[in-house]
Design an enzyme around this catalytic site. Sequence first.
Site, mmCIF file in Angstrom:
data_model
loop_
_atom_site.group_PDB
_atom_site.id
_atom_site.type_symbol
_atom_site.label_atom_id
_atom_site.label_comp_id
_atom_site.label_asym_id
_atom_site.label_seq_id
_atom_site.Cartn_x
_atom_site.Cartn_y
_atom_site.Cartn_z
ATOM 1 N N CYS A 47 -10.580 -3.488 5.812
ATOM 2 C CA CYS A 47 -9.191 -3.913 5.575
ATOM 3 C C CYS A 47 -8.394 -4.038 6.864
ATOM 4 O O CYS A 47 -7.450 -4.808 6.932
ATOM 5 C CB CYS A 47 -8.490 -2.966 4.606
ATOM 6 N N CYS A 55 -13.626 2.640 7.819
ATOM 7 C CA CYS A 55 -13.837 2.786 9.258
ATOM 8 C C CYS A 55 -13.604 4.220 9.729
ATOM 9 O O CYS A 55 -13.349 4.450 10.912
ATOM 10 C CB CYS A 55 -12.889 1.849 9.998
ATOM 11 N N CYS A 117 -23.596 -0.126 -3.093
ATOM 12 C CA CYS A 117 -23.767 -1.152 -2.044
ATOM 13 C C CYS A 117 -23.821 -0.480 -0.677
ATOM 14 O O CYS A 117 -24.365 -1.019 0.275
ATOM 15 C CB CYS A 117 -22.656 -2.183 -2.097
ATOM 16 N N HIS A 361 7.173 8.564 12.170
ATOM 17 C CA HIS A 361 7.570 8.384 10.771
ATOM 18 C C HIS A 361 9.086 8.242 10.664
ATOM 19 O O HIS A 361 9.596 7.312 10.031
ATOM 20 C CB HIS A 361 7.102 9.580 9.935
ATOM 21 N N ASP A 370 8.685 8.585 2.754
ATOM 22 C CA ASP A 370 8.697 9.698 1.808
ATOM 23 C C ASP A 370 9.412 10.920 2.368
ATOM 24 O O ASP A 370 9.813 11.802 1.614
ATOM 25 C CB ASP A 370 7.254 10.091 1.448
ATOM 26 N N LEU A 414 12.876 10.765 20.768
ATOM 27 C CA LEU A 414 13.036 11.880 19.832
ATOM 28 C C LEU A 414 12.093 12.986 20.289
ATOM 29 O O LEU A 414 10.872 12.792 20.312
ATOM 30 C CB LEU A 414 12.692 11.412 18.413
ATOM 31 N N ALA A 1094 -24.622 -11.912 -14.438
ATOM 32 C CA ALA A 1094 -24.740 -11.902 -15.902
ATOM 33 C C ALA A 1094 -25.591 -10.750 -16.423
ATOM 34 O O ALA A 1094 -26.167 -10.835 -17.510
ATOM 35 C CB ALA A 1094 -25.256 -13.247 -16.405
ATOM 36 N N SER A 1095 -25.719 -9.704 -15.661
ATOM 37 C CA SER A 1095 -26.409 -8.456 -16.049
ATOM 38 C C SER A 1095 -27.917 -8.598 -16.226
ATOM 39 O O SER A 1095 -28.573 -7.658 -16.667
ATOM 40 C CB SER A 1095 -25.832 -7.870 -17.348
ATOM 41 N N GLU A 1276 -22.458 -5.314 -16.242
ATOM 42 C CA GLU A 1276 -21.079 -5.715 -16.530
ATOM 43 C C GLU A 1276 -20.405 -4.967 -17.667
ATOM 44 O O GLU A 1276 -19.192 -4.810 -17.681
ATOM 45 C CB GLU A 1276 -21.071 -7.196 -16.922
HETATM 46 C C1 LIG Z 1 -2.267 2.988 5.159
HETATM 47 C C2 LIG Z 1 -0.900 3.582 5.325
HETATM 48 C C3 LIG Z 1 -0.322 4.214 4.253
HETATM 49 C C4 LIG Z 1 0.947 4.767 4.385
HETATM 50 N N1 LIG Z 1 1.500 5.394 3.300
HETATM 51 C C5 LIG Z 1 2.727 5.937 3.411
HETATM 52 C C6 LIG Z 1 3.330 6.597 2.306
HETATM 53 O O1 LIG Z 1 2.760 6.706 1.230
HETATM 54 N N2 LIG Z 1 4.567 7.095 2.474
HETATM 55 C C7 LIG Z 1 5.239 6.997 3.658
HETATM 56 O O2 LIG Z 1 6.350 7.481 3.741
HETATM 57 N N3 LIG Z 1 4.689 6.399 4.708
HETATM 58 C C8 LIG Z 1 3.456 5.859 4.610
HETATM 59 N N4 LIG Z 1 2.911 5.217 5.683
HETATM 60 C C9 LIG Z 1 3.720 5.071 6.918
HETATM 61 C C10 LIG Z 1 3.465 6.207 7.883
HETATM 62 O O3 LIG Z 1 4.046 7.381 7.412
HETATM 63 C C11 LIG Z 1 4.095 5.816 9.202
HETATM 64 O O4 LIG Z 1 3.466 4.647 9.637
HETATM 65 C C12 LIG Z 1 3.890 6.872 10.260
HETATM 66 O O5 LIG Z 1 4.477 8.057 9.900
HETATM 67 C C13 LIG Z 1 4.377 6.403 11.622
HETATM 68 O O6 LIG Z 1 3.954 7.334 12.601
HETATM 69 P P1 LIG Z 1 3.137 6.914 13.892
HETATM 70 O O7 LIG Z 1 2.982 8.110 14.723
HETATM 71 O O8 LIG Z 1 1.896 6.231 13.521
HETATM 72 O O9 LIG Z 1 4.161 5.898 14.560
HETATM 73 P P2 LIG Z 1 3.860 4.721 15.577
HETATM 74 O O10 LIG Z 1 3.320 3.567 14.822
HETATM 75 O O11 LIG Z 1 3.064 5.189 16.698
HETATM 76 O O12 LIG Z 1 5.333 4.419 16.060
HETATM 77 C C14 LIG Z 1 6.295 3.933 15.168
HETATM 78 C C15 LIG Z 1 7.646 3.737 15.846
HETATM 79 O O13 LIG Z 1 8.241 4.991 16.156
HETATM 80 C C16 LIG Z 1 8.665 5.033 17.510
HETATM 81 N N5 LIG Z 1 8.484 6.403 17.974
HETATM 82 C C17 LIG Z 1 7.429 7.191 17.717
HETATM 83 N N6 LIG Z 1 7.647 8.415 18.218
HETATM 84 C C18 LIG Z 1 8.832 8.388 18.832
HETATM 85 C C19 LIG Z 1 9.589 9.350 19.540
HETATM 86 N N7 LIG Z 1 9.159 10.582 19.704
HETATM 87 N N8 LIG Z 1 10.787 8.972 20.032
HETATM 88 C C20 LIG Z 1 11.250 7.717 19.880
HETATM 89 N N9 LIG Z 1 10.573 6.773 19.207
HETATM 90 C C21 LIG Z 1 9.391 7.099 18.692
HETATM 91 C C22 LIG Z 1 7.800 4.054 18.222
HETATM 92 O O14 LIG Z 1 8.462 3.547 19.346
HETATM 93 C C23 LIG Z 1 7.573 2.989 17.162
HETATM 94 O O15 LIG Z 1 8.600 2.050 17.192
HETATM 95 C C24 LIG Z 1 1.637 4.668 5.597
HETATM 96 C C25 LIG Z 1 1.043 4.031 6.693
HETATM 97 C C26 LIG Z 1 -0.212 3.492 6.555
HETATM 98 C C27 LIG Z 1 -0.846 2.795 7.718
HETATM 99 S S1 FES Z 2 -18.100 0.304 -2.044
HETATM 100 FE FE1 FES Z 2 -18.829 2.297 -2.349
HETATM 101 S S2 FES Z 2 -20.925 1.971 -2.711
HETATM 102 FE FE2 FES Z 2 -20.117 -0.053 -2.640
HETATM 103 S S1 FES Z 3 -11.010 -0.925 7.767
HETATM 104 FE FE1 FES Z 3 -9.882 -0.177 6.065
HETATM 105 S S2 FES Z 3 -9.040 1.638 6.873
HETATM 106 FE FE2 FES Z 3 -9.933 0.712 8.581
#
Ligand SMILES: Cc1cc2nc3c(=O)[nH]c(=O)nc-3n(C[C@H](O)[C@H](O)[C@H](O)COP(=O)(O)OP(=O)(O)OC[C@H]3O[C@@H](n4cnc5c(N)ncnc54)[C@H](O)[C@@H]3O)c2cc1C
Ligand code: FES
Ligand code: FES
Length: 1345
Positions: A47, A55, A117, A361, A370, A414, A1094-1095, A1276
Amino acid sequence: MPCPSRSDELVFFVNGRKVIERNVDPEVTLLSFLRKNLRLTGTKYACGRGGCGACTVMVSKRDPTSREIRHFSVTACLVPICSLYGAAVTTVEGVGSIKTRLHPVQERIAKSHGTQCGFCTPGMVMSMYTLLRNYPQPSEEQLLEALGGNLCRCTGYRPILASGQTFCLESNGCQQKGTGKCCLDLGENDSSSLGRKSDICTELFVKEEFQPLDPTQELIFPPELLRLAENPEKRTLTFHGERVTWISPGTFKDLLELKAKHPEAPLILGNTSLGATMRSKGHFHPILLSPARIPELNVVSKTNDGLTIGAGCSLAQVKDILAERVSELPEEKTQTYRALLKHLKSLASQQIRHMASLGGHIISRHSYSDLNPILAVGNATLNLTSEEGTRQIPLSEHFLAGLASGDLKPEEILESVYIPHSQKWEFMSAFRQAQCQQNALPDVNAGMRVLFKEGTDIIEDLGITYGGVGAATVSAHESCQQLLGRHWDELMLDEACRRLLDEVSLPGWAPGGRVEFKRTLVVSFFFKFYLQVLQELKKLIKPFPVPNSRRYPEISDRFLSALEDFPGTVPQGVQRYQSVDSRQPLQDPVGRPVMHLSGLKHATGEAEFCDDIPVVDKELCMALVTSTRAHAKILSIDLSEALELPGVVDVITAKDIPGTNGTKDDKLLAVDEVLCVGQIICAVVAETDVQAKRAIEKIKITYEELEPIIFTIEDAIKHNSFLCPEKKLEQGNIKEAFEKVDQIVEGEVHVGGQEHFYMETQRVLVIPKTEDKELNIYVSTQDPAHVQKTVSSTLNIPINRITCHVKRVGGGFGGKIGRPAVFGAIAALGALKTGHPIRLVLDREDDMLITGGRHPLFGKYKVGFMNNGRIKALDIECFINGGCTLDDSELVTEFLILKLENAYKIRNLRFRGRACLTNLPSNTAFRGFGFPQGTLVTESCITAVAAKCGLPPEKIREKNMYRTVDKTIYKQAFNPESLIRCWNECLDTSSFHNRRMQVEEFNKKNYWKKRGIAVIPMKFSVGFASTSYHQAAALVHIYTDGSVLVTHGGNELGQGIHTKMLQVASRELKIPMSYLHICETSTATVPNTIATAASIGADINGRAVQNACQILLKRLEPIIKKNPEGTWEEWIEAAFEQRISLSATGYFRGYKAFMDWEKGEGDPFPYYVYGAACSEVEIDCLTGAYKKIRTDIVMDACCSLNPAIDIGQIEGAFIQGMGLYTTEELKYSPEGVLYSRGPDEYKIPTISDVPEEFNVSLLPSSQTPLTIYSSKGLGESGMFLGSSVFFAITDAVAAARKERDIAEDFTVKSPATPEWVRMACADRFTEMIPRDDPKTFKPWSITVA
Ligand SMILES: Cc1cc2nc3c(=O)[nH]c(=O)nc-3n(C[C@H](O)[C@H](O)[C@H](O)COP(=O)(O)OP(=O)(O)OC[C@H]3O[C@@H](n4cnc5c(N)ncnc54)[C@H](O)[C@@H]3O)c2cc1C
Ligand code: FES
Ligand code: FES
């Protein structure tokens, strides 16, 4: 621009080996580096968004504070390579190998049949391995949490979990064991026909065989990195890439300096947010500042008033810190911490929580965040630092809205977040509703806090914030102010709801849709909060006899159910099958639960998929350019800018096709006109995939809109827009019958489409040969012969010059029957034009956009019945949304009509079906081929009859079911004995009637939670309704050392066909399976094959393999007779000496299927698979959430060739079906653009969606004469049984509606998402919300079914 000075060396370790990168590109991810640079292809791409876990790898680092080594799982597709400085990475290859030593995790997942798979398996192994590195004997809850972010589309998760449970301390299988309720506890008087324990097995693997886990054998943390961590480098490290510079300061001071110098440069922590915006929104940052080496950002300090957490701490660390604080402090002080913890359990996956930082976040300020709503109402403060000094700002609505007055300055960072303790008389709660319980972004979330004047219920302070209802987290500040000083009572509740709906207003067109649902959640959440606080107040008030205590309204016991959430529960269950006859020779593997042939290789990452084939000499990459318009004339295509980009070699258009460009109505590459968004127009060929993708952005296409543009079935009917003539079957006289019945009901059913979501996206590698225009094509397909033919006609070269190879396919489910030919032909065209090998790997987004899936369906029924429930007449008309080309739509319509009657004998019937032509990508084959959609109409109709008769649906099902030898609507004779046995067995083993009573009891006692139970019968016909499809061939060679190579026409899609074929060959040749091998499916060894679908793949190919083996054995017979005591090797040697051919082609000329649509008669199917499933669920009427309490399936597999594989197919199909009917929802824009193009927006079931108790039984003592060893094809059929969950949900919804005095006959809509459930359980809150006139706005999305 960054200064082009020399880059520093990037040093890290992979699988114990040091990696030094001198010219690292910061844009490269760990996934790409592992696969391309290190050729470690065990780690898979599925993805690219962190949403599927394929991954997953383990990263180990030394924690500067605790000085301990931390191991954590991450998704390599989101990890920038530069972030790994000083880290140790372990991939699946570093865990174990079949060549050296298997790790117990790898051994157990394979031997527990946790791989089909195998594409998800390395990721699963790594999640489990990381868990075990941290907790060698984890709890089952920890296991569930660790695997929550790993998607599997094949297995249904149960066996994967079972393998992990073998490591758990408390693992004891079924939780009911020993309670007398477990099926294994049943005594001798067990009257069920599964009966005698002696021949019924409940073990699919032998736990005792497993090697123990020995933590001392694991790779150690590299001493060099340990030394580096002890004396950390203070110098700033800089890595210059082609476009981006990564700067990693070693001190806090340097970080502040750099931030002042590059105020526009973002800080990069987990990259889970930044990475997504760079990819999807095209944000580009030439400089990235990485504070990963700054310990100040990870400091945690506790005071008497609160807790300060460094912004660099990962969300997983935050979870641990909060949990520790909660265990240390009195409850009243930890309200905020507990609210945060609640959301941290369901926020994203464990991998993302390991990567994402608290600072990232908060600063990302996603509207769905969240944590921000809770931190905001919890009065958290942000500690900011810059070169100028430090300052504090509140995490307030101003900050959340990004207003300059409350925001960071560009040069500030921050540093940490201060979260104060809560106090007595203060209450805090967090709410969240998503499409699924786990690993899904929330639709709406909220943080709510109230502070009372001490000893009273008078509101002193109130904070309410919502996520998901606007562009940012929204505070209901005004409403809260207005409620200060009010008592916590019903009057306040009513006013609060009105005010909240007023203040938190959401326009009808709001992005993300689900507007009315979201509005309802705004007030439903507040109601939950109201009740929770009331409960808490009651507890507090007892020791505080305040004068106005009479104000606390009593909560009726029936209402208390509103308070409970659904906890994540570890699924349990039993799988039962008939053991082989005790006289069967031990060497004969048929009927035994033999492990998937590739199981161990899947688990070690050594199983090679199409894109794992090493780069070949002069190879180029291809990316596809697709239409952005739904129906338009192409006015011009300007390739000039793209062709000038570095690395771009060519652009392939329809003009380059020497042969035929698809068909008149279904072009490979668009010419002049496009018919849907996502239609392929041309393809860029470049040196790398990144260059090819960048180039497609630069191709300029101008369009002129054409009319009509049709997306929905409703519009297609209006415009008379159909792909083929109506298909119809009729029996009896429905007109007369309708006149004689007691009652008639009419209704509508809408079934949404489904994305295949095979974990391995479409991919192909075409290698042209220098001689004779020959091409070698390695392709992930269910139908290599079709790819071969399409390439031949496109390139205008004979079929005999093209060889297609299929080693294995990472999931197909029907989606790799037709489409791979298109990708194969376009890639071959690229190869022909450039003379280079071409690799085409579709992104998940492109795959979902281009390929189409299951047909959405709209069905209308009219049913006439007697008051006792006997159905006398049934008229069903179905329309499916075929998309813009015919593809399989006519066949799907035919199958739909043929199968609509399901298990019911109804004398007067009329079934009609049509496929609509719309401007959506063409829909195609999908597991079940029309049956899962169509039969939902039939079963909904039964439920409607039951409601009218005041009888339970199972009574109507029973009353109308086929009972004796009979003929179907198309006059094919069959014996329904096994159907009845499955049905009775299912009622029996699930204790259905008792549980129906318990459900009713529960529903009487609970107003806000309702349970529902349903049992569904199934008669599923296997095979294609065409004779030419019932044939297969095999080629078996015996070599002079006695080893045997088997080839056949079936493709290994994960369904275990190769394993079954070797079981057949082993029995026929009477040699152990270890003598046998299958290397691939190839058009050169077995020509003119039919699609594996088709199984019937194992049925027909099994017969062909059997035939080839029998021919060979017959040839060997004289030799064996002469030397009966000889060995296999001796006989083969003798045969060779005597010039006996040791190679044979086997052929199976199968069933003579036919169907005369004029007469409505035929024998289209060789046999039927029967089954029944019973499911029970509980719904939360306030949020629409549901939990699946239990499912029991009984399936008639006859004499299973391999019960482990067959049970795996049933479970996997069931869970896929459950996804279809509950969570998998495709969303289209009003312009026909598919929004749901990845795991974030499209929710396939995760491990936490598996029913809490999940039992599967194969019906014993069942026979069928037509198939190999009397087995049945089960690929199926299980899909439809997933509808038992759907009907259990609608049963629960009906109970809620009955209690609320709302009509029970509601329009049936699948999937039954939480949104649907919530809105169907109408109540005072749904009545309260504002409704928009649909004519006054353009909705965000449209419904195409
Ligand atoms: C697959 C997936 C599922 C997710 N599901 C949820 C979910 O269910 N609920 C939810 O709430 N969130 C969800 N998220 C979002 C996730 O919580 C946020 O992407 C994550 O918390 C961001 O943190 P990071 O360290 O990766 O930030 P980064 O991507 O590294 O940075 C994000 C931003 O923050 C800034 N930044 C970071 N740290 C600082 C700092 N100390 N000071 C100033 N600026 C700063 C950076 O400059 C940038 O602009 C999901 C994300 C993914 C990829
Ligand atoms: S995706 Fe899990 S075994 Fe095919
Ligand atoms: S390829 Fe799906 S989580 Fe990385």
